[in-house]
Design an enzyme around this catalytic site. Sequence first.
Site, PDB file in Angstrom:
ATOM      1  N   GLN A 346       0.869  -1.170   0.000  1.00 15.48           N
ATOM      2  CA  GLN A 346       0.000   0.000   0.000  1.00 15.48           C
ATOM      3  C   GLN A 346       0.907   1.221   0.000  1.00 15.48           C
ATOM      4  O   GLN A 346       1.962   1.207   0.645  1.00 15.48           O
ATOM      5  CB  GLN A 346      -0.885   0.009   1.249  1.00 15.48           C
ATOM      6  N   SER A 512       1.668  -0.187   6.994  1.00 21.34           N
ATOM      7  CA  SER A 512       0.379  -0.805   6.687  1.00 21.34           C
ATOM      8  C   SER A 512       0.539  -2.316   6.798  1.00 21.34           C
ATOM      9  O   SER A 512       1.588  -2.857   6.461  1.00 21.34           O
ATOM     10  CB  SER A 512      -0.075  -0.438   5.264  1.00 21.34           C
ATOM     11  N   THR A 513      -0.507  -2.996   7.245  1.00 22.73           N
ATOM     12  CA  THR A 513      -0.494  -4.457   7.276  1.00 22.73           C
ATOM     13  C   THR A 513      -1.253  -5.010   6.067  1.00 22.73           C
ATOM     14  O   THR A 513      -1.730  -6.134   6.070  1.00 22.73           O
ATOM     15  CB  THR A 513      -1.070  -4.964   8.615  1.00 22.73           C
ATOM     16  N   HIS A 514      -1.364  -4.204   5.014  1.00 22.72           N
ATOM     17  CA  HIS A 514      -2.082  -4.603   3.807  1.00 22.72           C
ATOM     18  C   HIS A 514      -1.133  -5.250   2.803  1.00 22.72           C
ATOM     19  O   HIS A 514      -0.862  -4.719   1.744  1.00 22.72           O
ATOM     20  CB  HIS A 514      -2.796  -3.393   3.195  1.00 22.72           C
ATOM     21  N   ASN A 515      -0.616  -6.416   3.174  1.00 21.70           N
ATOM     22  CA  ASN A 515       0.246  -7.190   2.269  1.00 21.70           C
ATOM     23  C   ASN A 515      -0.634  -8.018   1.347  1.00 21.70           C
ATOM     24  O   ASN A 515      -1.532  -8.732   1.809  1.00 21.70           O
ATOM     25  CB  ASN A 515       1.149  -8.129   3.065  1.00 21.70           C
TER      26      ASN A 515
END
Length: 588
Positions: A346, A512-515
């Site tokens: 992200q 962000s932890t949006h991997n």
Amino acid sequence: MTTILPRKDVVIVGLGWTGSILAHELTDQGLDVLAIERGPWRDTATDFNIGYAQDELRYSVRRDLFLQPAVETLTMRNDPSQTALPMRDFGSFLPGNGVGGAGVHWNGHTWRFWDSDFQIKTNLTKRYGPARIADLQVQDWGVTGAEMEPYYDQFEYLAGISGKAGNIKGQIQEGGNPFEDPRARDYPNPPMEMTYAPTLFANAGRSMGLHPFPTPSANMSRTYVNPLGITMGQCTYCGFCERFGCANYSKSSAQTTILPVLMKKANFEVRTDSEVLHVDLAAGGKSARGVTYVDTSGQEFFQPADLVLLCAYGLHNARLMMLSGIGKIYDPATGEGTVGRNYCYQTNSGVQVFFDDKNFNPFIAAGALGQTIDDYNGDAFDHGGLDFVGGAGINCIPTNGRPIGTRPTLPGTPKWGSAWKKATVAGYKSTLGFSSQGSSYATRTNYLDLDPTYKDRFGRPLMRMTFDFPDNDIRMSNYLCDRMEEIAKTLGGNQYNVGRRKKGWDSVPYQSTHNTGGAIMGTDPKKSAVNSFLQSWDVPNVFVIGASAFPQNAGKNPTGTVGALAYRAADGIRNHYLRNPGAPLVQA
């Protein structure tokens, strides 16, 4: 010695959002389902008790709910010429640990991706020509926005999302997001009540001709009973969402929406504190026999099953496929292989506006309470004269005012001492922050594979992450920063600060932890690991569910799309796969 256990119809690896949804749907079908969860059991009353749930030091700073590197980590580098080194501490992203997974500690932003996101290569090529995306490796998903709509609806009503629709059956709705795809009906709950900061932000946006709307929120705006008969409480605006479990039953998670029903079923079982080592394949590697796992005593077990569902965190899904020999690992030099392909992240940036005459009371907050502007997200605006594709939502979401982590100070303030203390007092209540959450588009050299040097405590190779922000995404983010600077000027204040994204992804500060990506979906087995129902092209009785399926990431949080894809996979299994077990649901 490995203990062989009695056969199950279905074994699920991981019991977070996707594992809980699939387990509920398939037990309803009459199947005998077992979920294996690496972390501990977690429940609201026992693990997020109101007496200690709001402990910032324990949960936010010491990260009690998160995966620890001693259990599993990965190596990272920015490009293939570098030697990857292990992440000794998770910083840039924070995978969850235990029942509920990352759905326990999320903020609650719940978005739908658009049809132009799902058909991205087709759309961008048609609109701007193939040369505009020549440096990118973007791919169509194999589904359309219309096909995904009923699954989004199903997840939003399970989770009780608070929001305002912008497009119902093609009719634009005042107060909602005018850029969204048509939906069948409104959100199950109305928007949250806005506080001062997002209200001021929305007024500024409207004065500039932009279209702010309430951010879709998994924090309940009112008491809600979901379709499974589970009651959730109204949010109290305590500001302890991200990195915390919700003691008030007000934030959607597996614990508050689905597990109370699932755990009562006689044909469901969960084994916690048990780590799956690999999926076991039959001779020839074309079908799975089950999984091998180890418990905390070190005892190894083989669990036979007819159907194996990988429902772990996206990065772990991809690694487990690699360790199990499911599909060919991607090689950027040749472009061959599918597992590990198209890792994306992200691309975020932020703005702070400092005032002398305003009090925003930041401690009155919730994880997804706020306003969003989508005028510059995805392909909502014309990129014809620009040097990038993609975009970002601009979000004013004051998630918290927690005292350890909330210390906004003017640029140039010393990092310690009496001047810093004075500045933190002055800035705490009078600073307004907003940010851009930008798309992350795939390139040939952003990918996942197995590290040739470093191994975990079981002797298995660690996953190696090769990633840097693509030039396209940096240009996009800078364009959004310019737009946010215009909003900052409109807001007024005595000073503002724009934090621009730069190349050279650093794994240390949280971002962000949006991997996403690594086991991506598509229509071509040579360029995707799973089909549009998230069924492995190579091993048809294995399904891989999660953000690992995203061919690239949009300028939105992934959880709503993860939930919708889980329901689509469940639909494919229930209504198609079980009629002809072992057969592909989509022909290559």
